[in-house]
Design a protein around this motif. Structure first.
Motif, mmCIF file in Angstrom:
data_model
loop_
_atom_site.group_PDB
_atom_site.id
_atom_site.type_symbol
_atom_site.label_atom_id
_atom_site.label_comp_id
_atom_site.label_asym_id
_atom_site.label_seq_id
_atom_site.Cartn_x
_atom_site.Cartn_y
_atom_site.Cartn_z
ATOM 1 N N SER A 42 46.323 -5.890 -55.973
ATOM 2 C CA SER A 42 47.330 -5.819 -54.682
ATOM 3 C C SER A 42 46.316 -5.030 -53.723
ATOM 4 C CB SER A 42 48.357 -4.855 -54.923
ATOM 5 O OG SER A 42 47.916 -3.608 -55.542
ATOM 6 N N ALA A 43 45.072 -4.451 -54.303
ATOM 7 C CA ALA A 43 44.266 -3.692 -53.475
ATOM 8 C C ALA A 43 43.486 -4.850 -52.252
ATOM 9 C CB ALA A 43 42.935 -3.093 -54.235
ATOM 10 N N ILE A 44 43.367 -5.979 -52.820
ATOM 11 C CA ILE A 44 42.931 -7.014 -51.830
ATOM 12 C C ILE A 44 44.079 -7.641 -50.948
ATOM 13 C CG2 ILE A 44 41.430 -9.124 -51.478
ATOM 14 C CD1 ILE A 44 39.848 -8.145 -54.011
ATOM 15 N N SER A 45 44.040 -7.756 -49.734
ATOM 16 C CA SER A 45 45.176 -8.446 -49.258
ATOM 17 C C SER A 45 44.940 -9.658 -48.885
ATOM 18 C CB SER A 45 45.486 -7.617 -47.931
ATOM 19 O OG SER A 45 44.342 -7.709 -47.042
ATOM 20 N N LYS A 46 43.363 -10.203 -48.730
ATOM 21 C CA LYS A 46 43.241 -11.544 -48.302
ATOM 22 C C LYS A 46 41.665 -11.664 -48.802
ATOM 23 C CE LYS A 46 42.435 -12.568 -43.846
ATOM 24 N NZ LYS A 46 42.712 -12.984 -42.447
ATOM 25 N N CYS A 47 41.427 -13.134 -48.892
ATOM 26 C CA CYS A 47 39.871 -13.526 -49.413
ATOM 27 C C CYS A 47 39.693 -14.745 -48.328
ATOM 28 C CB CYS A 47 39.816 -13.703 -50.577
ATOM 29 S SG CYS A 47 38.145 -14.233 -50.941
ATOM 30 N N GLU A 48 38.671 -14.639 -47.467
ATOM 31 C CA GLU A 48 38.250 -15.706 -46.945
ATOM 32 C C GLU A 48 36.895 -16.390 -47.456
ATOM 33 O OE1 GLU A 48 37.820 -14.686 -42.900
ATOM 34 O OE2 GLU A 48 40.142 -14.741 -42.404
ATOM 35 N N LEU A 49 36.941 -17.317 -48.011
ATOM 36 C CA LEU A 49 35.661 -18.227 -48.238
ATOM 37 C C LEU A 49 34.911 -18.467 -47.078
ATOM 38 C CD1 LEU A 49 37.183 -20.277 -51.022
ATOM 39 C CD2 LEU A 49 36.168 -17.902 -51.362
ATOM 40 N N ASP A 50 33.756 -18.011 -46.792
ATOM 41 C CA ASP A 50 32.845 -18.288 -45.576
ATOM 42 C C ASP A 50 31.896 -19.581 -45.989
ATOM 43 O OD1 ASP A 50 34.049 -15.996 -44.238
ATOM 44 O OD2 ASP A 50 32.561 -14.866 -45.522
ATOM 45 N N ALA A 51 31.490 -19.713 -47.392
ATOM 46 C CA ALA A 51 30.872 -20.821 -47.632
ATOM 47 C C ALA A 51 31.199 -21.141 -49.230
ATOM 48 C CB ALA A 51 29.380 -20.783 -47.456
ATOM 49 N N ASP A 52 31.138 -22.325 -49.747
ATOM 50 C CA ASP A 52 31.621 -22.656 -51.119
ATOM 51 C C ASP A 52 30.889 -24.028 -51.372
ATOM 52 O OD1 ASP A 52 32.456 -23.180 -53.666
ATOM 53 O OD2 ASP A 52 34.698 -22.582 -53.319
ATOM 54 N N ASP A 53 29.547 -24.026 -52.333
ATOM 55 C CA ASP A 53 29.230 -25.456 -52.585
ATOM 56 C C ASP A 53 29.578 -25.680 -54.059
ATOM 57 O OD1 ASP A 53 27.456 -23.801 -54.120
ATOM 58 O OD2 ASP A 53 25.658 -24.211 -53.194
ATOM 59 N N GLY A 54 30.499 -25.189 -54.502
ATOM 60 C CA GLY A 54 30.897 -25.346 -55.867
ATOM 61 C C GLY A 54 30.254 -24.392 -56.802
ATOM 62 N N THR A 58 30.384 -17.586 -50.481
ATOM 63 C CA THR A 58 30.134 -16.347 -49.731
ATOM 64 C C THR A 58 31.520 -15.864 -49.108
ATOM 65 O OG1 THR A 58 27.969 -17.052 -49.239
ATOM 66 C CG2 THR A 58 28.932 -15.452 -47.786
ATOM 67 N N ARG A 59 31.925 -14.819 -49.512
ATOM 68 C CA ARG A 59 33.034 -14.623 -49.237
ATOM 69 C C ARG A 59 33.546 -13.234 -48.652
ATOM 70 N NH1 ARG A 59 35.916 -13.409 -55.455
ATOM 71 N NH2 ARG A 59 34.975 -11.344 -55.499
ATOM 72 N N THR A 60 34.592 -12.914 -47.952
ATOM 73 C CA THR A 60 34.910 -11.704 -47.107
ATOM 74 C C THR A 60 36.013 -11.269 -47.840
ATOM 75 O OG1 THR A 60 33.568 -12.363 -45.185
ATOM 76 C CG2 THR A 60 35.327 -10.420 -45.061
ATOM 77 N N GLU A 65 44.272 -1.093 -48.657
ATOM 78 C CA GLU A 65 44.236 0.269 -48.683
ATOM 79 C C GLU A 65 42.795 0.653 -48.943
ATOM 80 O OE1 GLU A 65 45.494 1.047 -53.174
ATOM 81 O OE2 GLU A 65 47.099 0.160 -51.829
ATOM 82 N N GLY A 66 42.499 2.062 -48.592
ATOM 83 C CA GLY A 66 41.363 2.586 -48.912
ATOM 84 C C GLY A 66 40.465 2.741 -47.717
ATOM 85 N N PRO A 67 39.300 3.337 -47.692
ATOM 86 C CA PRO A 67 38.458 3.789 -46.506
ATOM 87 C C PRO A 67 37.641 2.403 -46.142
ATOM 88 C CG PRO A 67 37.337 4.398 -48.592
ATOM 89 C CD PRO A 67 38.518 3.866 -48.987
ATOM 90 N N GLN A 68 37.726 1.497 -46.901
ATOM 91 C CA GLN A 68 36.838 0.361 -46.519
ATOM 92 C C GLN A 68 37.924 -0.794 -46.078
ATOM 93 O OE1 GLN A 68 33.942 -1.168 -49.021
ATOM 94 N NE2 GLN A 68 32.672 -2.106 -47.559
ATOM 95 N N THR A 69 37.578 -1.525 -44.780
ATOM 96 C CA THR A 69 38.780 -2.590 -44.714
ATOM 97 C C THR A 69 38.029 -3.803 -45.002
ATOM 98 O OG1 THR A 69 37.821 -2.680 -42.268
ATOM 99 C CG2 THR A 69 39.738 -1.080 -42.758
ATOM 100 N N GLU A 70 36.864 -4.175 -45.212
ATOM 101 C CA GLU A 70 36.456 -5.601 -45.591
ATOM 102 C C GLU A 70 35.069 -5.390 -46.154
ATOM 103 O OE1 GLU A 70 34.382 -7.845 -42.050
ATOM 104 O OE2 GLU A 70 36.377 -7.385 -41.589
ATOM 105 N N LEU A 71 34.796 -6.504 -47.080
ATOM 106 C CA LEU A 71 33.517 -6.398 -47.583
ATOM 107 C C LEU A 71 33.009 -7.877 -47.993
ATOM 108 C CD1 LEU A 71 31.457 -4.945 -49.577
ATOM 109 C CD2 LEU A 71 33.080 -5.223 -51.495
ATOM 110 N N LYS A 72 31.919 -8.254 -47.661
ATOM 111 C CA LYS A 72 31.165 -9.369 -47.909
ATOM 112 C C LYS A 72 30.685 -9.129 -49.183
ATOM 113 C CE LYS A 72 30.287 -10.998 -43.252
ATOM 114 N NZ LYS A 72 31.635 -11.972 -43.199
#
Length: 157
Positions: A42-54, A58-60, A65-72
């Motif tokens: 539940s700590a991750i609200s969403k994951c965006e796949l920026d690239a996926d070749d199988g 690369t994801r964001t 919650e917490g001090p960091q809002t996003e992470l690549k």
């Protein structure tokens, strides 16, 4: 660069487990974890796949919650056996599927390893080590539990 490494391994189908996970089902769970980690925490609200070749993703990650809002992160998949996530901070998490010596498809193990640069751990190194070790262990146990739930829902395999 010095890193702190901690790893855990779990025998997935220990005696008494009613829901047996095959090696393929474990790998399918790992693929879901790589592409949809919000299913597992539940700590991750969403994951965006920026690239996926199988085999390389690369994801964001977006945190609820917490001090960091996003992470690549960059994710490398070795089909059937391993996936490795490396974040822009240099933290690395490796998850591996292992076959037991019996060779049976249900003699399965799952491991998790955290490799954290010491520079990322803050001033109280011993406390940070304990925290990362506990989090890695919790993530492994909860990950297997979630995979069992997904199997019961018909979402693995």
């Amino acid at each position: 660069m010095a890193t702190y490494n901690v790893s855990w391994v779990e025998q997935v189908n220990a005696a008494g487990n009613e829901c047996v996970l095959t090696l393929d089902e474990l790998w399918q769970g790992c693929l879901l974890l790589a592409r949809s980690p919000q299913i597992f925490t539940s700590a991750i609200s969403k994951c965006e796949l920026d690239a996926d070749d199988g085999n390389n993703i690369t994801r964001t990650l977006y945190f609820s919650e917490g001090p960091q809002t996003e992470l690549k992160q960059s994710v490398s998949l070795s089909p059937g056996t391993k996936f490795e996530c490396e974040s822009e901070t240099g933290n690395r998490v490796t998850t591996m599927v292992f076959r037991g010596l019996s060779g049976s498809i249900d003699d399965a193990y799952l491991s998790i390893e955290y490799a954290i640069p010491i520079a990322n751990m803050g001033p109280d190194l011993e406390s940070a080590k304990q925290s990362y070790a506990a989090k890695a262990k919790q993530n492994l146990v909860e990950g297997v539990k979630t995979m069992r739930e997904l199997k019961a829902q018909g979402k693995l395999g």
